[in-house]
Design an enzyme around this catalytic site. Sequence first.
Site, PDB file in Angstrom:
ATOM      1  N   ASP A   9       3.188  -2.158  -5.133  1.00 18.52           N
ATOM      2  CA  ASP A   9       1.981  -2.407  -4.598  1.00 18.52           C
ATOM      3  C   ASP A   9       1.951  -3.581  -3.495  1.00 18.52           C
ATOM      4  O   ASP A   9       2.990  -4.519  -3.662  1.00 18.52           O
ATOM      5  CB  ASP A   9       0.713  -2.530  -5.636  1.00 18.52           C
ATOM      6  CG  ASP A   9      -0.521  -2.774  -4.760  1.00 18.52           C
ATOM      7  OD1 ASP A   9      -0.696  -1.774  -3.917  1.00 18.52           O
ATOM      8  OD2 ASP A   9      -1.355  -3.550  -5.196  1.00 18.52           O
ATOM      9  N   SER A  10       1.055  -3.781  -2.939  1.00 18.52           N
ATOM     10  CA  SER A  10       0.909  -4.921  -1.836  1.00 18.52           C
ATOM     11  C   SER A  10       0.859  -6.324  -2.759  1.00 18.52           C
ATOM     12  O   SER A  10       1.137  -7.327  -2.090  1.00 18.52           O
ATOM     13  CB  SER A  10       0.022  -4.727  -0.820  1.00 18.52           C
ATOM     14  OG  SER A  10      -1.223  -4.660  -1.607  1.00 18.52           O
ATOM     15  N   CYS A  72       0.266   2.175  -4.934  1.00 17.68           N
ATOM     16  CA  CYS A  72      -0.663   1.937  -3.784  1.00 17.68           C
ATOM     17  C   CYS A  72      -1.052   2.934  -2.687  1.00 17.68           C
ATOM     18  O   CYS A  72      -0.174   3.664  -2.496  1.00 17.68           O
ATOM     19  CB  CYS A  72       0.202   0.761  -2.651  1.00 17.68           C
ATOM     20  SG  CYS A  72      -0.447   0.266  -1.018  1.00 17.68           S
ATOM     21  N   GLU A 152      -7.649 -10.674  -5.095  1.00 11.61           N
ATOM     22  CA  GLU A 152      -6.251 -11.365  -5.099  1.00 11.61           C
ATOM     23  C   GLU A 152      -6.643 -12.792  -5.384  1.00 11.61           C
ATOM     24  O   GLU A 152      -5.968 -13.572  -5.690  1.00 11.61           O
ATOM     25  CB  GLU A 152      -5.517 -11.028  -3.780  1.00 11.61           C
ATOM     26  CG  GLU A 152      -5.037  -9.941  -3.580  1.00 11.61           C
ATOM     27  CD  GLU A 152      -3.714  -9.686  -4.313  1.00 11.61           C
ATOM     28  OE1 GLU A 152      -3.037 -10.845  -4.431  1.00 11.61           O
ATOM     29  OE2 GLU A 152      -3.310  -8.524  -4.792  1.00 11.61           O
ATOM     30  N   CYS A 184      -8.044   2.669  -4.276  1.00  9.62           N
ATOM     31  CA  CYS A 184      -7.265   1.500  -3.758  1.00  9.62           C
ATOM     32  C   CYS A 184      -6.802   0.954  -5.114  1.00  9.62           C
ATOM     33  O   CYS A 184      -7.942   1.016  -6.065  1.00  9.62           O
ATOM     34  CB  CYS A 184      -7.790   0.505  -2.967  1.00  9.62           C
ATOM     35  SG  CYS A 184      -6.983  -1.120  -2.792  1.00  9.62           S
ATOM     36  N   HIS A 186      -6.325  -1.650  -6.386  1.00 13.05           N
ATOM     37  CA  HIS A 186      -7.020  -3.283  -6.652  1.00 13.05           C
ATOM     38  C   HIS A 186      -8.653  -2.763  -7.354  1.00 13.05           C
ATOM     39  O   HIS A 186      -9.025  -3.490  -7.833  1.00 13.05           O
ATOM     40  CB  HIS A 186      -7.115  -3.989  -5.497  1.00 13.05           C
ATOM     41  CG  HIS A 186      -5.904  -4.743  -5.060  1.00 13.05           C
ATOM     42  ND1 HIS A 186      -4.873  -4.022  -4.634  1.00 13.05           N
ATOM     43  CD2 HIS A 186      -5.510  -6.111  -5.098  1.00 13.05           C
ATOM     44  CE1 HIS A 186      -3.872  -5.023  -4.077  1.00 13.05           C
ATOM     45  NE2 HIS A 186      -4.247  -6.285  -4.521  1.00 13.05           N
TER      46      HIS A 186
HETATM   47  N1  DGL Z   1      -3.629  -1.780  -3.525  1.00 16.39           N
HETATM   48  C1  DGL Z   1      -3.366  -1.326  -2.400  1.00 16.39           C
HETATM   49  C2  DGL Z   1      -4.092   0.288  -2.214  1.00 16.39           C
HETATM   50  O1  DGL Z   1      -3.888   0.861  -3.073  1.00 16.39           O
HETATM   51  C3  DGL Z   1      -3.549  -1.791  -0.837  1.00 16.39           C
HETATM   52  C4  DGL Z   1      -4.359  -3.039  -1.037  1.00 16.39           C
HETATM   53  C5  DGL Z   1      -4.042  -3.786   0.233  1.00 16.39           C
HETATM   54  O2  DGL Z   1      -3.101  -4.545   0.267  1.00 16.39           O
HETATM   55  O3  DGL Z   1      -4.948  -3.750   1.151  1.00 16.39           O
HETATM   56  O4  DGL Z   1      -4.005   0.804  -1.105  1.00 16.39           O
END
Ligand code: DGL
Length: 264
Positions: A9-10, A72, A152, A184, A186
């Site tokens: 993931d990011s 992600c 984050e 997402c 996150h």
């Molecule tokens: N967690 C990521 C996703 O599911 C991307 C979050 C990001 O870095 O913008 O899209």
Amino acid sequence: MNSPIGVFDSGLGGLSVASRILQLLPNERIIYFADTAHVPYGERSFDEIRKFSRNIVDFLVSKGVKAVVVACNLSSAVALDTVAQAFRQIPIIGVIKPGSKAAVAAANGYPIGVLGTTGAIKSGAYESAIAELDPSIKVVGQACPKFVPLVESGKSDSDEALAAAYEYVAPLLAEGCGAIVLGCTHYPFLRKSIQTAAGLDVTIVDPAQETAIALGNILMKYNIEGDGADVVHEFYASGDWAGLVAFGSKFVGRDIGSVTRVSI
Ligand code: DGL
């Protein structure tokens, strides 16, 4: 068989997927990669996301992974085909198809709301995947640019997070959505705020569970399931790793020790 599963993931978000994988498939070893040098991905160009994803999969393959989970949504939306074609030797799955399947099952014919990053919403990936399953279901997308920076920076349970949740969920409620997809990885860390803003009549859908099931089915199909020997997870980050140590330790239930820094 006992080669690891690559998950990336990011940033920290993909841990929400990794933790479901470990619950469902405890015999598997995970190599987790957080691209913290480039987080957030949400506002970046699709070409950039494709380049990062390719480099990360290249790194994971160099570590001997037997499969990759693109944990992600944005990378799944815009880079899954690119990496699947570039690395045909291993199965690579994303979160959007499994998430869409879970959403259609949960929505009961009502419109489906999708919360996501700016890029993921712009890609229209959930609309397409849901339309393939049931073209009669209306899909309403909502970009949530404040969410990833909140997670984050460790502010998932803050008043700020709750206020942002109310702001982003309101348009979905106005459309009568019966289910809201956490589009997402996150966002499961903000689940409490999102459920509070949505109320208990709306089902919150986290694609992680269905993704873990899809992975398990693929491992079974190729007969490459781990047998539980030497299950030691590894963590890598391209930038800052303090958050990853804290979250990662919580996720495996003990101090993960070190995170290795790798430039991609
Ligand atoms: N967690 C990521 C996703 O599911 C991307 C979050 C990001 O870095 O913008 O899209």
